[in-house]
Design an enzyme around this catalytic site. Structure first.
Site: not given
Ligand code: NAP
Ligand code: G4F
Length: 327
Positions: A123, A125, A147, A151
């Site tokens: 990520t 992050e 987190y 990662k």
């Molecule tokens: P998400 O919607 O939060 O999905 C997370 C998944 O992980 C769910 O299926 C959850 O299952 C499963 N999980 C959590 N804890 C587990 C455990 N102990 N054992 C087995 N499964 C478990 O995340 P996403 O947005 O699809 O992201 C996918 C991956 O990319 C994650 O690793 C995230 O950190 C990474 N990532 C995401 C972003 C982003 O912007 N979306 C960016 C960079 C990296 P349940 O349904 O049971 O909770």
């Molecule tokens: O949507 P966020 O919670 O995503 P964040 O923290 O960037 O993390 C997501 O992206 C990462 C990749 O860079 C992933 F690795 C991670 O698993 C996840 O998918 O927050 C985005 C931004 C932050 O700066 C937060 O402080 O939005 C700001 N924010 C402002 N108000 C808020 C809010 N975030 C959330 N969730 N809720 C608010 O009310």
């Protein structure tokens, strides 16, 4: 027929990746956690096309069993406690899943199917307090949350297993990617769901945190294609996946509210409860390597994606109203 094992299949990315692999003729296995509501999450519509295996990232024997059953050509490790805010409330659980969980799945592959190709969901992050603009594969990490620290471990153990055991292991450093399937707690979906509820008269305000923080937001459907491309190369490598554009949370609010002819200033209240102990102020990715080596580039623009999310939330909230679920 190729076979793939996806951890985190019930999450946002898991569903788009499962759809992609099924469309390419893969046999898809998905790891699911046992839960009291027995949920299939975002892949409920694919329930009959996927073979589910109960396992948990913190439970090595269950992962070994999953790899034995699936005999996968490719493993996509998407499972994580992925909400940054929660990682301050549950730092140990986050590390168990997001850091040691990666070693668990790598060990399972090393023991059972060492020729499987492996994708690690790293990520942006990890860049945290950014040391360079824009961020690329060589930019030093400065994680700013439990987190992100977990990662960074996952990223380096992936590289270490590649170098120690010659595994075909890739780490995708993906910047924020969103969709109508995004969890409701993440900022984009919180905003598009809030816009729909306000537009349809169910509520009047959204309480938000830091409106000045900036993110490089892309569409999840585009990003899972990059994951697949990484595992089709001749050699394993690590790639940044990003749009190369950054916007503030305030710009996100403007885009979503103005789409339904509302002014966010009339409906948004800043609430300290949503501020984080340490913030990542800005993320901006440089995906030149992915463009040149994988031929990848994003297709869906930020505006298209936010409009798509608002449209889907309007439909869903309207259906709740019609079904008498929302009062
Ligand atoms: P998400 O919607 O939060 O999905 C997370 C998944 O992980 C769910 O299926 C959850 O299952 C499963 N999980 C959590 N804890 C587990 C455990 N102990 N054992 C087995 N499964 C478990 O995340 P996403 O947005 O699809 O992201 C996918 C991956 O990319 C994650 O690793 C995230 O950190 C990474 N990532 C995401 C972003 C982003 O912007 N979306 C960016 C960079 C990296 P349940 O349904 O049971 O909770
Ligand atoms: O949507 P966020 O919670 O995503 P964040 O923290 O960037 O993390 C997501 O992206 C990462 C990749 O860079 C992933 F690795 C991670 O698993 C996840 O998918 O927050 C985005 C931004 C932050 O700066 C937060 O402080 O939005 C700001 N924010 C402002 N108000 C808020 C809010 N975030 C959330 N969730 N809720 C608010 O009310």
């Amino acid at each position: 027929m190729k076979s793939a094992l996806i951890t985190g299949i019930t999450g946002q990315d898991g569903s788009y990746l499962a759809e992609l692999l099924l469309s390419k003729g893969y046999k898809v296995y998905g790891i699911r956690r046992r839960s009291s509501d027995n949920h299939y999450g975002t892949v409920a519509h694919l329930k009959d096309k996927i073979e589910f295996i109960y396992a948990d990232m913190t439970d090595l024997p269950s992962l070994i069993k999953a790899v034995e059953i699936a005999q996968p050509d490719e493993v996509y490790n998407l499972a994580a406690q992925s909400f940054v805010q929660t990682s301050w409330e549950q730092p140990i659980l986050t590390a168990d899943i997001d850091a040691l969980g990666v070693t668990n799945i790598l060990e399972a592959i090393r023991m059972v199917k060492p020729d499987a190709r492996y994708y690690q969901a790293s990520t942006s992050e990890m860049f945290g307090k950014v040391q360079e603009m824009p961020q690329r594969e060589t930019t030093p990490f400065y994680p700013r949350s439990p987190y992100a620290v977990a990662k960074v471990y996952g990223h380096w153990i992936t590289i270490n297993y590649r170098e120690s055991y010659d595994l075909f292991a890739c780490s995708g450093i993906l910047f924020n990617h969103e969709s109508p399937r995004r969890g409701l707690e993440f900022v984009t979906r919180k905003v598009t769901d809030g816009v729909a509820r306000i537009k349809l008269g169910l509520m009047d305000e959204i309480r938000m945190g830091n409106l000045d923080s900036k993110r490089d937001w892309g569409f999840a459907g585009d990003y899972v294609y990059a994951m697949w491309l990484m595992l089709q190369q001749d050699a394993p490598d690590d790639y940044v996946i990003a749009t190369g554009e950054t916007r503030t949370v305030r710009e996100l609010l403007e885009t979503a509210f103005s789409y339904v002819d509302l002014d966010y200033k009339d409906h948004v209240v800043v609430d300290p409860k949503f501020f984080r102990p340490a913030e990542v102020k800005i993320l901006l990715g440089d995906a030149t390597k992915a463009k040149e080596k994988l031929g990848w580039k994003p297709k869906v623009s930020f505006e298209q994606m936010i409009h798509m999310m608002v449209d889907e939330d309007l439909k869903r909230v309207q259906a709740e109203i019609d079904g008498g679920l929302s009062k």
